[in-house]
Design an enzyme around this catalytic site. Structure first.
Site, short mmCIF file in Angstrom:
data_model
loop_
_atom_site.label_atom_id
_atom_site.label_comp_id
_atom_site.label_asym_id
_atom_site.label_seq_id
_atom_site.Cartn_x
_atom_site.Cartn_y
_atom_site.Cartn_z
N LYS A 107 -2.77 66.46 43.68
CA LYS A 107 -3.60 65.37 44.22
C LYS A 107 -3.48 64.13 43.34
CE LYS A 107 -7.00 68.68 45.95
NZ LYS A 107 -7.03 68.72 47.41
N GLN A 114 -10.91 65.58 43.05
CA GLN A 114 -10.90 64.34 43.83
C GLN A 114 -11.15 63.11 42.96
OE1 GLN A 114 -9.84 64.02 46.76
NE2 GLN A 114 -9.81 66.17 47.40
C1 LIG Z 1 -13.23 68.84 45.38
C2 LIG Z 1 -12.12 69.84 45.40
N1 LIG Z 1 -12.20 70.93 44.61
C3 LIG Z 1 -11.23 71.85 44.57
C4 LIG Z 1 -10.10 71.75 45.35
C5 LIG Z 1 -9.08 72.83 45.29
O1 LIG Z 1 -7.90 72.38 44.76
P1 LIG Z 1 -6.59 73.30 44.78
O2 LIG Z 1 -6.45 73.77 46.19
O3 LIG Z 1 -5.50 72.37 44.37
O4 LIG Z 1 -6.82 74.40 43.82
C6 LIG Z 1 -9.98 70.65 46.19
C7 LIG Z 1 -8.77 70.50 47.04
O5 LIG Z 1 -8.72 70.68 48.22
C8 LIG Z 1 -11.01 69.69 46.23
O6 LIG Z 1 -10.94 68.63 47.03
#
Ligand SMILES: Cc1ncc(COP(=O)(O)O)c(C=O)c1O
Lengths: 148, 420
Positions: B240, B217
């Site tokens: 993201k 984030q």
């Molecule tokens: C703070 C945080 N960590 C980890 C993730 C996991 O990311 P990803 O689903 O792209 O592996 C997210 C996403 O939802 C997140 O907001």
């Protein structure tokens, strides 16, 4: 309210959300209980009922959920009270059919208020949570059923 | 020398974001939903993609598509060069010392699992401690729980104050001789809090612990310098950051990567294979078993170019302004409670509305074209901490406008009306 919104948030739904029937209530002498949980959104209900000679003589639910799941649970308890296990199962089937457009005549009366949910696939699980929980309670399954 | 060049580069960038021009780059923004113009405020879940990223993917598949690191033919060389150029862009983006410290993975989740299984299983002993916080995303909780189950190490949790700030006092108390690793989000996805990771890292290093920062984030909203932070591991997801899904990054200090065993076995990560003995390549390829997401990496490179050209300063300022406008407006709504009111926040606004469940807020907003996330945001412990089953969350990106904030606020009033 726009027509679209009204089709989901029918007056019956809003009413049963505002004043849920048989809510935060477990019937005295309840002999069938199940816990339902939707991990996607955190909606959580416990349905308790008293089954006597194959008839649901009293039923209530506890927990927390959105307007759709709360209203559906409330409507369910109202309608299922006094019904036999077979009748309750048939109602479950018809509500399920109504929500998933699998056809069937669908339920009559107040339960028709749930018809608008069909247009909101993300919300169908909200509307069916209490019904699945009821099914589990009638089967006397222990533990938690989950919509996932 | 790279910093001097970087500074000159940023001086050349506009200080103010030209939002209308930026919006023109994002095809998905220009559509209607339920007959209303789309107002996309679910950027913390995933961002929309600029045409520069979409075109980079398209170009790669149309003209350069080949496997990497294994062909002598022209296309394979072009694909390999583009893939490695993307790695170099990530290095520069994070200000890592070497491109060998950049491992391409599927996303933040895989990066964290990689560290837990490779570094963690090798280094943790019973009674060692892994420290996380109460505000972590499930992906920065579950891999450590699994690791603790496998090694007998203990999980310790730093609590959060009512406003969404981690308890500095409890953090200092929890750190100790047994702490081997601290895993903390740079920014919380449920609350928006920007955690003081630089200070937390130096405190952890004082007790001899390593630190893994979950930057999922953070990277789209503030500039990240892994050398300045001195973090040992840093993870983020391309999707993201205006990039494609399926690609993410693990940064790790070179000395650590050098000592870590492979995470997965397969092609592309070996020096020599025989049935008696197999030797592995050096990092980063040691950790990239199998054909990687080549197009994804190239798309991520294009996304980095895109945000670099705008500048993290200008992006951050724009998003802060939106957050301030939105916070002020929704604070005036009777019965609305903002969850997460830390002084230092990214553009994330989580809230609950008296008498209206977050799900219903989400549906009513959607009917007006406003996309927000509702639910527990993969952070169930945060929901428990604040005593709410779910929240609605609006999250801002570089392409959002003041008018879109107005649409959000109007939508919330509409939800109140419906349930009035
Ligand atoms: C703070 C945080 N960590 C980890 C993730 C996991 O990311 P990803 O689903 O792209 O592996 C997210 C996403 O939802 C997140 O907001």
């Amino acid at each position: 309210m726009t027509a679209d919104l009204r089709s989901l948030y029918e007056e019956v739904i809003l009413d049963h959300n505002r004043n849920p029937r048989n809510f935060q209530y477990a019937p005295p002498g309840a002999n069938h209980v199940a816990h339902g949980y939707n991990p996607l959104c955190g909606d959580e209900f416990t349905v308790s009922l008293r089954l006597e000679n194959g008839v649901v003589t009293d039923i209530g639910f506890e927990g927390a959920g959105c307007a759709i799941s709360t209203a559906s649970a409330s409507l369910m308890t109202e309608i299922v009270k006094g019904k036999t296990v077979e009748e309750a199962r048939a109602l479950f089937e018809s509500v399920h059919g109504l929500l998933t457009s699998e056809g069937g005549a669908g339920p009559t009366g107040k339960l028709q208020a749930l018809a608008g949910v069909r247009e909101y696939p993300a919300r169908v699980k909200c509307a069916t949570l209490a019904w699945h929980t009821l099914q589990a309670a009638l089967r006397k399954e222990q533990g938690t059923i989950s919509t996932e | 020398m790279t910093t001097a060049a970087g500074r000159m580069h940023s001086a050349a960038r506009a200080d103010v974001l030209d939002v209308e021009r930026v919006r023109a780059d994002f095809p998905a923004l220009h559509q209607t939903v339920h007959g209303q113009p789309l107002v996309y405020l679910d950027n913390a879940a995933t961002t929309q993609k600029p045409r520069q990223v979409i075109e980079a993917l398209d170009r790669y598949y149309r003209s350069d598509n080949a496997n990497v690191h294994r062909g002598v033919h022209a296309l394979s060389e072009r694909a390999t060069a583009a893939y490695e150029a993307a790695r170099e862009k990530v290095r520069e983006f994070l200000n890592a010392q070497s491109a060998q410290e950049i491992v391409f993975v599927r996303g933040t989740t895989e990066a964290i699992n990689l560290v837990a299984q490779s570094w963690g299983r090798t280094n943790l002993r019973p009674d060692d401690e892994v420290v996380i916080t109460e505000t972590e995303h499930h992906s920065n909780i579950v891999p450590w729980q699994m690791l603790c189950g496998q090694t007998g190490a203990q999980l310790r949790v730093v609590p959060v104050e009512d406003n969404g700030v981690l308890s500095a006092e409890r953090y200092a108390q929890i750190l100790g001789r047994r702490t081997r690793l601290v895993a903390v989000a740079h920014c919380s996805n449920a609350l928006g809090t920007i955690n003081p990771v630089k200070r937390m890292i130096s405190q952890a290093h004082e007790v001899g612990a390593l630190v893994m920062v979950d930057g999922a984030q953070a990277v789209a909203h503030l500039s990240v310098d892994v050398r300045d932070l001195d973090c040992d591991f840093y993870a983020f997801s391309g999707h993201k950051l205006y990039g494609p899904t399926g690609i993410g990054v693990l940064y790790a200090k070179r000395a650590l990567l050098q000592e870590m065993p492979p995470y997965q076995g397969g092609g592309e990560m070996v020096k020599h294979v025989s049935f008696d003995r197999t030797s592995y390549l050096d990092p980063p390829l040691r950790f990239e078993a199998g054909t990687p997401d080549i197009a994804g990496a190239i798309g991520l490179g294009a996304a980095i170019d895109y945000v670099d050209a705008l500048g993290s300063e200008a992006i951050g300022r724009h998003e802060r302004e939106l957050l301030m406008q939105a916070t002020a407006a929704i604070s005036r709504i009777p019965g609305l409670r903002i969850i997460g009111t830390a002084p230092e926040k990214t553009g994330i606004l989580s809230f609950v509305l008296d008498g209206v469940h977050a799900h219903d807020v989400g549906t009513i907003l959607d009917m007006q074209g406003v996309a927000v996330r509702v639910g527990h945001h993969c952070a169930m412990p945060v929901m428990q901490r604040y005593g709410v089953p779910a929240t609605a969350r609006a999250s801002f990106a570089l392409y959002n406008t003041r008018e879109e904030v107005d649409a959000l606020v109007a939508g919330i009033y509409r939800a109140k009306e419906v349930f009035g």
